[in-house]
Design an enzyme around this catalytic site. Structure first.
Site, short mmCIF file in Angstrom:
data_model
loop_
_atom_site.label_atom_id
_atom_site.label_comp_id
_atom_site.label_asym_id
_atom_site.label_seq_id
_atom_site.Cartn_x
_atom_site.Cartn_y
_atom_site.Cartn_z
CG HIS A 238 0.04 -0.37 3.00
ND1 HIS A 238 1.03 -0.19 3.93
CD2 HIS A 238 -0.76 0.71 3.12
CE1 HIS A 238 0.84 0.93 4.58
NE2 HIS A 238 -0.24 1.49 4.11
CG ASN A 239 -2.88 -2.58 5.09
OD1 ASN A 239 -2.24 -3.63 5.15
ND2 ASN A 239 -2.49 -1.47 5.69
#
Length: 300
Positions: A238-239
């Site tokens: 994620h991110n």
């Protein structure tokens, strides 16, 4: 992004549930979503644990602050003057457990999937012309699939994710699974899931191999740039942001919030640690583990 609109009363209730101390709350406000503090917006909520991340404080914005920041008198004066909601917590991660759930739109969408040539497509998904879907494909609500994309058997595109035109995604890959975000209560066996309300954005002409997992962002976007090619068995956490024109070979893994520049290439089974930044035009040999930023182009 597709965040729920959240009222002041709902925000107050969630703060009370998670023992967040409220020091300012203006009634009858609505908050449109969540942004990181360095991208602060009017009528959005922001979590702040480091004053270096804040660039401006828009009017009618909401803030959840780490308790230690309340000792910064100049910062607090600015936030008190501009913000419409301020909460204080001893743990930003703990606050996210309850607060981000307010902005998660999944509870608002129905289960309306339609069978489309053996694929399941949500009624709120958008498919451009020329899209080819194989049996077992699942496309979630508010997902967008660009022109002339091909999704091979058992590909899943989760809610809110966007796939650019002319992409090919091979069998068994999932785009938009929840990021690995949890909060462990100190001196306790309790572990809480932090809602992942961001999305994945994949640009045009990307190819993704079989059995890959690309996790949605906590708040904003996990992204893959145009013309990048992924081999089989790859994990993008994620991110993370992968640049354009990259080659990621089998077994590549990057931890959360990794930033990889354009024209990156690597051998098999490379691992990149979390929050590492790699500049453009870098080549990495197989089985390497990268734990620090790379700021100079070249082969390593």
């Amino acid at each position: 992004m597709h965040h729920n609109v959240t009222s002041t009363s709902a925000l107050v209730a969630a703060c009370r549930e998670s023992n967040i101390k409220m020091i300012k709350s203006i009634a009858d406000m609505e908050y449109l979503g969540v942004y990181p503090p360095e991208m602060a917006q009017v009528q959005y909520l922001h979590f702040l644990n480091d004053k270096k991340k804040i660039t401006n404080i828009p009017p009618n914005s909401a803030w959840i602050l780490k308790e230690t920041l309340t000792q910064q008198s100049q910062l607090m004066e600015q936030i008190l003057n501009q913000a419409s909601f301020i909460g204080v917590t001893d743990s930003i991660e703990k606050a996210m457990v309850h607060i981000l759930a307010l902005f998660d739109p999944r509870q608002q969408w129905n289960k309306s999937y339609k069978l489309y040539h053996g694929a399941y497509v949500h009624s709120a998904a958008e498919l451009d012309c020329g899209v080819k879907l194989s049996p077992g494909v699942v496309i979630g609500p508010k997902a967008v699939i660009g022109k002339d994309c091909e999704l091979r058997p058992n590909v899943t595109i989760e809610w809110g994710c966007a796939i650019g035109s002319n992409c090919l995604i091979h069998s068994g890959t999932t785009v938009g699974s929840d990021g690995f975000g949890f909060y462990k209560e100190p001196n306790s066996l309790k572990i809480y899931k932090i809602p992942q309300i961001g999305r994945v954005v994949i640009a045009e002409n990307v190819e993704i191999g079989s059995q890959c997992a690309i996790d949605r962002a906590t708040i904003l976007e996990t992204s893959i740039g145009a013309n990048t090619k992924l081999d089989n068995l790859i994990h993008i956490a994620h991110n993370s942001r992968i640049g354009h024109s990259c080659f990621l070979t089998a077994g590549f893994k990057c931890a959360g919030s990794t930033q990889i520049g354009n024209h990156f290439a690597c051998g098999g089974n490379v691992v990149v640690a979390d929050h590492v930044t790699i500049c453009d035009h870098v080549t990495i040999g197989g089985w390497s583990v990268i734990t620090k930023d790379i700021t100079t182009p070249g082969a390593y």
